[in-house]
Design an enzyme around this catalytic site. Sequence first.
Site, PDB file in Angstrom:
ATOM      1  N   ASN A  30       0.863  -1.185   0.000  1.00 38.64           N
ATOM      2  CA  ASN A  30       0.000   0.000   0.000  1.00 38.64           C
ATOM      3  C   ASN A  30       0.901   1.237   0.000  1.00 38.64           C
ATOM      4  O   ASN A  30       1.463   1.608   1.033  1.00 38.64           O
ATOM      5  CB  ASN A  30      -0.895  -0.025   1.248  1.00 38.64           C
ATOM      6  CG  ASN A  30      -1.843   1.152   1.302  1.00 38.64           C
ATOM      7  OD1 ASN A  30      -1.800   2.046   0.448  1.00 38.64           O
ATOM      8  ND2 ASN A  30      -2.700   1.170   2.306  1.00 38.64           N
TER       9      ASN A  30
ATOM     10  N   ARG B 140      -2.604  -2.062  -3.552  1.00 42.42           N
ATOM     11  CA  ARG B 140      -3.800  -1.258  -3.341  1.00 42.42           C
ATOM     12  C   ARG B 140      -3.747  -0.081  -4.308  1.00 42.42           C
ATOM     13  O   ARG B 140      -2.742   0.640  -4.364  1.00 42.42           O
ATOM     14  CB  ARG B 140      -3.836  -0.734  -1.915  1.00 42.42           C
ATOM     15  CG  ARG B 140      -5.016   0.178  -1.714  1.00 42.42           C
ATOM     16  CD  ARG B 140      -4.891   0.970  -0.449  1.00 42.42           C
ATOM     17  NE  ARG B 140      -6.069   1.798  -0.288  1.00 42.42           N
ATOM     18  CZ  ARG B 140      -6.061   2.974   0.308  1.00 42.42           C
ATOM     19  NH1 ARG B 140      -4.945   3.452   0.811  1.00 42.42           N
ATOM     20  NH2 ARG B 140      -7.160   3.670   0.420  1.00 42.42           N
TER      21      ARG B 140
ATOM     22  N   HIS C 126     -13.257   3.026   0.133  1.00 45.29           N
ATOM     23  CA  HIS C 126     -13.231   1.996   1.190  1.00 45.29           C
ATOM     24  C   HIS C 126     -13.844   0.674   0.694  1.00 45.29           C
ATOM     25  O   HIS C 126     -14.277  -0.147   1.495  1.00 45.29           O
ATOM     26  CB  HIS C 126     -14.056   2.423   2.436  1.00 45.29           C
ATOM     27  CG  HIS C 126     -13.450   3.515   3.252  1.00 45.29           C
ATOM     28  ND1 HIS C 126     -14.223   4.450   3.919  1.00 45.29           N
ATOM     29  CD2 HIS C 126     -12.166   3.825   3.539  1.00 45.29           C
ATOM     30  CE1 HIS C 126     -13.446   5.296   4.576  1.00 45.29           C
ATOM     31  NE2 HIS C 126     -12.186   4.931   4.360  1.00 45.29           N
TER      32      HIS C 126
ATOM     33  N   ARG D  98     -13.276  15.736   7.808  1.00 46.16           N
ATOM     34  CA  ARG D  98     -14.087  16.077   6.629  1.00 46.16           C
ATOM     35  C   ARG D  98     -15.534  16.362   7.037  1.00 46.16           C
ATOM     36  O   ARG D  98     -16.083  15.679   7.907  1.00 46.16           O
ATOM     37  CB  ARG D  98     -14.084  14.930   5.618  1.00 46.16           C
ATOM     38  CG  ARG D  98     -12.722  14.621   5.032  1.00 46.16           C
ATOM     39  CD  ARG D  98     -12.877  13.628   3.880  1.00 46.16           C
ATOM     40  NE  ARG D  98     -11.592  13.120   3.435  1.00 46.16           N
ATOM     41  CZ  ARG D  98     -11.224  11.846   3.526  1.00 46.16           C
ATOM     42  NH1 ARG D  98     -12.037  10.931   4.039  1.00 46.16           N
ATOM     43  NH2 ARG D  98     -10.040  11.466   3.100  1.00 46.16           N
TER      44      ARG D  98
ATOM     45  N   GLU E  43      -8.076  -4.879   5.337  1.00 47.56           N
ATOM     46  CA  GLU E  43      -7.975  -4.598   3.901  1.00 47.56           C
ATOM     47  C   GLU E  43      -6.802  -5.334   3.260  1.00 47.56           C
ATOM     48  O   GLU E  43      -6.900  -5.781   2.122  1.00 47.56           O
ATOM     49  CB  GLU E  43      -7.859  -3.078   3.694  1.00 47.56           C
ATOM     50  CG  GLU E  43      -9.190  -2.377   3.929  1.00 47.56           C
ATOM     51  CD  GLU E  43      -9.074  -0.910   4.291  1.00 47.56           C
ATOM     52  OE1 GLU E  43      -8.618  -0.626   5.427  1.00 47.56           O
ATOM     53  OE2 GLU E  43      -9.427  -0.056   3.480  1.00 47.56           O
TER      54      GLU E  43
END
Length: 346
Positions: free
Chosen positions: A7, A64, A153, A214, A337
């Site tokens: 990643n 990823r 996601h 956010r 993940e």
Amino acid sequence: MKILVINCGSSSIKYKFFLMPSEEVISEGSLEKIGEEGSEITNHHKGLRMILEKIDGVEAVGHRVVHGAEEFTRPVLINEEVIRQVKECSSLAPLHNPANLEGILACLELLKGVRQIAVFDTAFHQSIPPKAFIYGLPYEFYEKHKIRKYGFHGTSHHFVAQEAAKRFKKKLSRVNLITCHLGNGCSMAAIKNGKSIDTSMGFTPLEGLIMGTRCGDIDPALITHIMHIENMTAGQVDRLLNKDSGLKGISGISNDMREIQAKARQGNKRAKLAVEIFVYRIRKYISAYMGALGKTDAIVFTAGIGQNQPALVKYICKGLFDNLRVKPKVMIIPTNEELMIARQTY
Ligand code: ADP
């Protein structure tokens, strides 16, 4: 088969080395501050070389990749054409795809002959129908500029959905789920018969839930309004909405839920308000997605907040299902993940 999962972020590389199909983790680690001033690791190529010196016998690599646009609906074996397409998607994820690509190019060079697979964050949501992904803008913006909801996601939503199906002892294609990935970034997905039919993040990760920094959903007219009244540039507003809003902006304390809760317990009003707003937004999305799904088998919570805070999960779900004859199960399932990428690579 030994599978390396990579990643690459803009200044970091995380890796996990798996033995498949047993899913045993052989080793894992990360490098940070890549390319930053004073760092020994001047680029991703050098970072990956350092990682590969430590591990032996890589048989395949899973990368990823954040954005696969409409090109990628599933993991793919990397070749010249895929590299070209990932480059093309970079305009949609300028902070992420170029770093992901650097990792891919470095591994191709350092591990000649080893097969490399790209796994996309957006791919799981490519099953979302147009009625859920087209915005109320002139249609040409979709055609010309690829403006639509993509969602993110995806690897995490897919992983916890698979795990939830296992708990029901059913195939993923036989369950309807609402998955809630609540970390620093937060998103939800409505999953019907194992396929994502809606998700809260949009063209970018900014849409939807209240997150660490956010804002999530706001009145879009606020953007130009704030530019006028605060004399801000587009870039400054972008930063405001992405980095200084959400839990951090409302509480004025932190983007970290644990710190906010600690202050809330001491009676801090803005901390309490931040938690209330966070929870209320999730409850609204759960209700909306139950409507979109019809029958809902489970609401699944995961990531930093979702998988570690059972009391908050209970509070989010409090009274939500009182009027339902068949109530969905509430599940807490840790996400993974990297393992999902290893499984897909295998
Ligand atoms: P990221 O999205 O950056 O991967 P995480 O999934 O770790 O982040 O989520 C970060 C959020 O999860 C923070 O708000 C933090 O307070 C919360 N969190 C992480 N670990 C725990 C824990 N063990 N107990 C309670 N909250 C946690």
